[in-house]
Design a protein around this motif. Structure first.
Motif, PDB file in Angstrom:
ATOM      1  N   MET A  40       0.832  -1.207   0.000  1.00 19.94           N
ATOM      2  CA  MET A  40       0.000   0.000   0.000  1.00 19.94           C
ATOM      3  C   MET A  40       0.865   1.256   0.000  1.00 19.94           C
ATOM      4  O   MET A  40       0.612   2.202  -0.757  1.00 19.94           O
ATOM      5  CB  MET A  40      -0.926  -0.012   1.221  1.00 19.94           C
ATOM      6  N   ALA A  41       1.892   1.284   0.861  1.00 16.87           N
ATOM      7  CA  ALA A  41       2.789   2.436   0.890  1.00 16.87           C
ATOM      8  C   ALA A  41       3.527   2.585  -0.442  1.00 16.87           C
ATOM      9  O   ALA A  41       3.793   3.700  -0.893  1.00 16.87           O
ATOM     10  CB  ALA A  41       3.786   2.293   2.033  1.00 16.87           C
ATOM     11  N   HIS A  44       1.179   4.338  -2.916  1.00 10.83           N
ATOM     12  CA  HIS A  44       1.122   5.770  -2.609  1.00 10.83           C
ATOM     13  C   HIS A  44       2.431   6.457  -2.986  1.00 10.83           C
ATOM     14  O   HIS A  44       2.433   7.577  -3.505  1.00 10.83           O
ATOM     15  CB  HIS A  44       0.846   5.976  -1.114  1.00 10.83           C
ATOM     16  N   PHE A  48       2.521   9.391  -5.726  1.00 13.02           N
ATOM     17  CA  PHE A  48       2.562  10.737  -5.165  1.00 13.02           C
ATOM     18  C   PHE A  48       3.920  11.128  -4.591  1.00 13.02           C
ATOM     19  O   PHE A  48       4.068  12.219  -4.066  1.00 13.02           O
ATOM     20  CB  PHE A  48       1.509  10.876  -4.054  1.00 13.02           C
ATOM     21  N   GLU A  57       5.860   9.941   8.139  1.00 17.96           N
ATOM     22  CA  GLU A  57       5.589   8.654   7.501  1.00 17.96           C
ATOM     23  C   GLU A  57       6.881   7.851   7.318  1.00 17.96           C
ATOM     24  O   GLU A  57       7.964   8.408   7.193  1.00 17.96           O
ATOM     25  CB  GLU A  57       4.946   8.870   6.126  1.00 17.96           C
ATOM     26  N   ASP A 118      -3.894  15.473  -4.924  1.00 18.32           N
ATOM     27  CA  ASP A 118      -2.679  15.294  -4.146  1.00 18.32           C
ATOM     28  C   ASP A 118      -2.817  14.063  -3.248  1.00 18.32           C
ATOM     29  O   ASP A 118      -3.864  13.416  -3.191  1.00 18.32           O
ATOM     30  CB  ASP A 118      -2.364  16.540  -3.309  1.00 18.32           C
ATOM     31  N   LYS A 119      -1.743  13.761  -2.550  1.00 11.79           N
ATOM     32  CA  LYS A 119      -1.691  12.522  -1.756  1.00 11.79           C
ATOM     33  C   LYS A 119      -2.700  12.550  -0.617  1.00 11.79           C
ATOM     34  O   LYS A 119      -3.377  11.551  -0.350  1.00 11.79           O
ATOM     35  CB  LYS A 119      -0.271  12.330  -1.215  1.00 11.79           C
ATOM     36  N   ASN A 120      -2.816  13.696   0.067  1.00 11.00           N
ATOM     37  CA  ASN A 120      -3.721  13.765   1.223  1.00 11.00           C
ATOM     38  C   ASN A 120      -5.165  13.525   0.797  1.00 11.00           C
ATOM     39  O   ASN A 120      -5.915  12.783   1.449  1.00 11.00           O
ATOM     40  CB  ASN A 120      -3.588  15.125   1.911  1.00 11.00           C
ATOM     41  N   PHE A 122      -6.214  11.971  -1.938  1.00 14.35           N
ATOM     42  CA  PHE A 122      -6.364  10.587  -2.400  1.00 14.35           C
ATOM     43  C   PHE A 122      -6.524   9.641  -1.214  1.00 14.35           C
ATOM     44  O   PHE A 122      -7.394   8.768  -1.206  1.00 14.35           O
ATOM     45  CB  PHE A 122      -5.143  10.187  -3.224  1.00 14.35           C
ATOM     46  N   GLN A 123      -5.678   9.816  -0.185  1.00 17.22           N
ATOM     47  CA  GLN A 123      -5.773   8.939   0.980  1.00 17.22           C
ATOM     48  C   GLN A 123      -7.070   9.174   1.735  1.00 17.22           C
ATOM     49  O   GLN A 123      -7.638   8.244   2.305  1.00 17.22           O
ATOM     50  CB  GLN A 123      -4.574   9.165   1.898  1.00 17.22           C
ATOM     51  N   SER A 127      -8.423   5.914  -0.098  1.00 18.93           N
ATOM     52  CA  SER A 127      -7.688   4.960   0.735  1.00 18.93           C
ATOM     53  C   SER A 127      -8.506   4.709   1.982  1.00 18.93           C
ATOM     54  O   SER A 127      -8.602   5.556   2.863  1.00 18.93           O
ATOM     55  CB  SER A 127      -6.302   5.526   1.094  1.00 18.93           C
TER      56      SER A 127
END
Length: 997
Positions: A40-41, A44, A48, A57, A118-120, A122-123, A127
């Motif tokens: 999973m990481a 991501h 991103f 993280e 962005d990543k935030n 998306f998560q 996620s």
């Protein structure tokens, strides 16, 4: 967007892991530490960017591999297939995106593929993990609704946290009815300061009045102080009398008892007590003295029997040093044997290596031989070069043979192919014959085409004839019907009907005659005749053409053409092969030059190392290594000889030392070294024990003598004290001493009591005359209570006067200095400015809260209804239609849920499981409505482990109904696997991936 494959170069514990053909609903199953969180990481990180070292993280940098990063293969609905690769580089890694249409890009192209998410975000949206459900478990009831609303807006609880933080900050600054908030306190201080400022302005006119008031107050205070001082003096004396009244009465009583006893003769202080104590102490002292004398006599006798050898004890350090070296002597003996054995082995090995090298040099010459690092490097290089030249020669010989055979083979093939090719004249003749054959074939094709047309026209004529016959039958049938109609009109005398029938039959007859053969049929007949004439002409032309086997001619020409092409190709290959053959010959020349140089170097090294040139040619490196071993063995042999000599000297020194002690102090002679050391150590131990016993006995004797001396002195002192005590009382018997002592003791106690009482009265403020007056007046505590009441009244009055005086003096001082008003005014303006700045800060937060609430309202009115409709559908499905509707809470930002029977529940009133189902419904509705245009994978990490079997089955059915988003489901629970197809399950086991069967 769909993820098709993953290739993990190195990420955490995973290295070189490939996962292909990911399904629309893909399940990753594995126990803890199998790599689920790492995968999973990894997804991501590739999409991103890798986490930076400043972020909290995990970076998942490999511990045992150098590669960091990987590749993801995706399919995009608009851009097609693409590969996204991110590897270690700058902070977030270096990314490369390659589309299948040839487009290559970096971060900008990747953002375009991801819809600029962005990543935030998306998560938060795509996620989906257990964190949201755990938040519900940990929240208070009133916060659950806000959390669900925030989750339905952003996918996380950030909205609820922001709203709570803003409200907390506003409340900490100001509340309409509060006192502790900063703005409330500063506003209250401003009001108080304003009031003081107004008072200061009015007090400028009161100065004269205040001066008069101050003088009057000073006079009143002076009068009250005088009265209070007199009253305080009387009260102090009365208090003192109350304190000493009992003491005075005791004094009078003791003086009366002493007067009754009269005068007494002198008696020693504490005489009876001292006499009794002396009587008890004297007998034990006599017994102790007798015992001590007996013990001293016994110890003196024991000392006469103990006599240690002092000269032997003085030599103890030297002896112990020699004894301690006995084990070393044994070790030296063993080491000597080992060295001798090693020496013989080295001699044998030296002889063996000399035989191998055919060496006749002495050991000194061998040691002086040059085997330094530079020489070793030269030997290794020359040996490697020799070996390489041999290998190169073998390879060149093989290449020469191969290239030569290939060249000869090509020349033979070219010769054979040239013999098979057609002569030039023969080929020209065949080409002319083939050209004539092509004309004949064209005539045949034209004839075939003409006959096909003729056949088509004949079929058309037949079809027209059949259609005319059917039409004729229809006309006849219609004529019969009209004839019957006409006859019916004649029979019934309906003349109009008769006339119409006759006219219709006439018209039909005319039409039938005219259409018996149409123009179309006539045209077809004409075309058919033209084609028949053309067919006859083509047959005559075909008979006139010459006959040849054109197919065979064409095959001959085609084969000859292929051979010509092969001949050209072989000619080109022959040129290349000749070049290769010449290159091999050039390499042979180069090898001969290198071989000559290497041979010279080999000859020089063999001379310097004193080995035969032939040996150097075949075994240079091995010979050098043997020479190194030879030098090492010679040096080791020399070292062993030195060590053997040193061991012999050490053994001789130890033997001589121990033998000297044996001759001087032991009766036994001729024993072994170990036995001598043992006997000497035992003798040393015995002498030490004698010395220790002698010292102990001497110390004990000294202690007993000192104790006897002390006890004797104490006994004599006690006896003298006893005699002196009897004499000092001027009595003859002990009985008289006791009687006189009792009387003296009573008188002494009364005198001590009198002294104690007088000592207590010594510091009293009352004189002896005043004490007698108080004794006669019989004053009590009632008078003291009256004095206290009056004193308290006067002190209260005095305190009030002092306070009024202090206030008056302060006001006068303030007015005299003249600066209070201006100071208060400056202070008021300063605090007002600070208050305005705090109000601005509060206003910024209030505006932010207002913008947030307006944004929430806009979301409620525009976007939320669509999301709620979908969430209601999902919730009804998950709860088997037990809960059907979801409403906004009109009193806040939470949700209300309506059950099947119409009951309305707040979110915190639902059961824990139902609350989790509501959360799942809202999250999935958020993905399928507000973010429906973002077809990104939905990543779910063990989010339903708290559901029972029925609820889990339902949520899986709901996930399967979702369209447009790929689902990647990660789990470590084996009981969930039967809910999925086996081909969609990937099993993870410590860096390996396999499809479950």
């Amino acid at each position: 967007m769909k993820i098709i494959a993953l290739h993990i170069y190195g990420y955490g514990q995973l290295a070189d892991v490939k996962i292909d053909n990911l399904a629309e609903f893909q399940v990753f199953f594995g126990e803890n530490e199998a790599g689920k969180s790492t995968i999973m990481a990894f997804i991501h990180g590739i999409l991103f960017g890798f986490p930076t070292k400043q972020q909290a993280e995990l970076r998942y940098e490999p511990k045992h591999h150098t590669k960091y990063g990987g590749n993801i293969r995706i399919f995009h609905d608009e851009m097609g297939y693409a590969s996204i690769e991110r590897v270690k580089g700058k902070a977030a890694g270096d990314v490369k995106v390659v589309l299948d249409n040839g487009t290559i890009g970096g971060e900008e192209l990747l953002k375009e593929l991801l819809g600029n998410l962005d990543k935030n975000l998306f998560q938060a949206v795509f996620s989906f993990n257990l964190h949201g459900l755990q938040n519900i478990h940990q929240m208070k009831g009133e916060d659950i609704g806000k959390f669900l609303f925030s989750a339905g807006t952003l996918g996380t609880d950030q909205l609820a946290k922001t709203e709570i933080w803003l409200q907390k900050e506003l409340d900490s600054r100001f509340k309409p009815s509060g006192k502790k908030p900063v703005l409330n306190e500063k506003l209250q201080a401003l009001h108080e300061l304003k009031s003081e400022l107004n008072k200061a302005a009015a007090k400028n006119k009161e100065y004269e009045e205040l001066v008069t008031i101050r003088e009057n107050l000073e006079q009143e205070i002076k009068q009250v102080n005088g009265i209070l001082g007199d009253l305080q003096h009387k009260k102090e004396k009365l208090n003192e009398w109350i304190r000493i009244e009992a003491i005075v009465k005791q004094e009078k009583k003791v003086m009366k008892e002493l007067e009754d006893l009269g005068e007494m003769q002198s008696f020693p202080a504490r005489g009876i007590e001292r006499l009794e104590k002396l009587t008890e102490l004297l007998p034990p002292y006599r017994a102790q003295l007798s015992s001590l004398q007996e013990r001293m006599k016994q110890i003196r006798h024991e000392l006469e029997t103990i006599d240690p050898n002092d000269s032997f004890l003085e030599a103890e350090p030297e002896l112990l040093s020699l004894i301690d070296q006995v084990p070393i002597y044994e070790q030296l003996k063993l080491e000597k044997q080992q060295c001798e054995t090693k020496f013989r082995e080295l001699e044998d090995k030296l002889l063996e290596i000399r035989d191998k090298l055919h060496f006749s040099l002495s050991e000194e010459e061998i040691v002086k031989m040059n085997t330094n690092i530079h020489m070793k490097q030269q030997v290794e290089l020359v040996a490697q070069k020799t070996k390489k030249l041999i290998e190169v020669k073998e390879e060149l010989e093989n290449q020469y043979q191969e290239e030569k055979e290939a060249l000869e083979d090509l020349e033979q093939k070219i010769q054979q192919l040239e013999n098979l090719c057609l002569p030039k004249q023969e080929r020209i003749l065949l080409e002319e014959q083939l050209a004539e054959g092509k004309d004949k074939q064209s005539i045949e094709n034209e004839l075939k085409h003409t006959r096909e047309k003729m056949e088509f026209y004949q079929i058309a004529i037949e079809q027209q004839k059949k259609a005319a016959g059917r039409q004729k039958q229809q006309y006849i049938l219609f004529a019969v019907i009209l004839l019957g109609l006409t006859m019916y009109g004649v029979y019934t005398k309906q003349w109009l009907l008769t006339v119409l029938g006759v006219v219709a039959m006439v018209v039909m007859a005319v039409f039938l005659v005219q259409s018996s053969k149409s123009a179309k049929e006539r045209n077809v007949d004409q075309q058919l005749k033209v084609l028949q004439e053309k067919e006859q002409q083509l047959i005559e032309r075909l008979k006139a053409a010459k006959y040849f086997d054109f197919q065979k001619i064409e095959e001959q020409l085609l084969r000859d053409q292929e051979r010509q092409e092969q001949l050209k190709l072989l000619g080109f290959q022959l040129e290349q092969q000749q070049e290769q053959f010449e290159k091999v010959i050039a390499k042979f020349e180069e090898w001969e030059l290198q071989s000559s140089l290497n041979k010279n170097q080999l000859r020089d090294l063999s001379k310097e190392l004193n080995i035969p040139e032939k040996m150097a040619k075949d075994f240079l490196l091995e010979a050098f290594q043997l020479i190194e071993q030879l030098k090492s063995i010679v040096r080791e042999k020399q070292h062993l000889l030195k060590r053997l000599d040193e061991i012999t000297r050490q053994q001789a020194r130890i033997e001589a030392g121990l033998n000297s002690f044996v001759q001087r102090y032991l009766p036994e002679k001729g024993t072994s070294l170990q036995q001598s050391a043992y006997l000497l150590r035992n003798k040393l131990k015995e002498e030490h024990e004698k010395q220790i016993k002698r010292r102990e006995k001497q110390a004990k004797l000294s202690e007993l003598e000192a104790e006897w001396q002390q006890k004797n002195q104490e006994h004599e002192h006690l006896q003298m004290e006893y005699n002196r005590l009897i004499t000092s009382a001027n009595v003859e018997t002990v009985q008289q001493f006791y009687e006189l002592g009792e009387k003296s003791e009573k008188q002494m106690k009364l005198q001590e009591r009198l002294v104690s009482l007088q000592e207590q009265l010594k510091y009293s403020i009352l004189s002896e005359r005043e004490r007698e007056e108080f004794l006669q007046l019989q004053l009590d505590r009632a008078s003291l209570s009256e004095y206290n009441q009056e004193t308290q009244r006067l002190r209260a009055e005095l305190k009030a006067l002092h306070e009024e005086q202090a206030a008056t003096n302060y006001e006068i001082q303030v007015l005299e200095e003249g600066g209070v008003y201006s100071d208060l005014l400056h202070q008021f303006k300063q605090r007002k400015y600070e208050f305005n700045q705090d109000v601005k800060d509060w206003a910024v937060l209030a505006i932010a809260q207002d913008i947030l609430m307006k944004t929430i309202d806009t979301y409620k009115n525009v976007h939320l209804p669509k999301m709620l409709t979908k969430a209601q559908e999902f919730l009804a499905f998950l709860t088997n239609d037990r809960y059907l509707q979801i409403y906004l809470n009109p009193s806040g930002s939470g949700f209300l849920v309506e059950s099947k029977d119409g009951t309305i529940f707040e979110a915190n009133e639902l059961s824990q499981a139902t609350t989790e189902q509501l959360y799942v419904s809202i999250r999935l509705a958020l993905v399928t409505t507000l973010y429906e245009n973002y077809k990104l994978p939905l990543i779910i990490d063990d989010s339903f482990v708290n559901f029972d079997a029925g609820r889990t089955q339902k949520v899986m059915e709901l996930l399967r109904r979702l369209n447009g988003n790929q689902i990647l489901f990660f789990t470590c629970h084996a009981h969930l696997l039967p809910l999925f197809s086996k081909e969609n399950i990937l099993s993870l086991e410590k860096g390996t991936v396999q499809i479950m069967s």
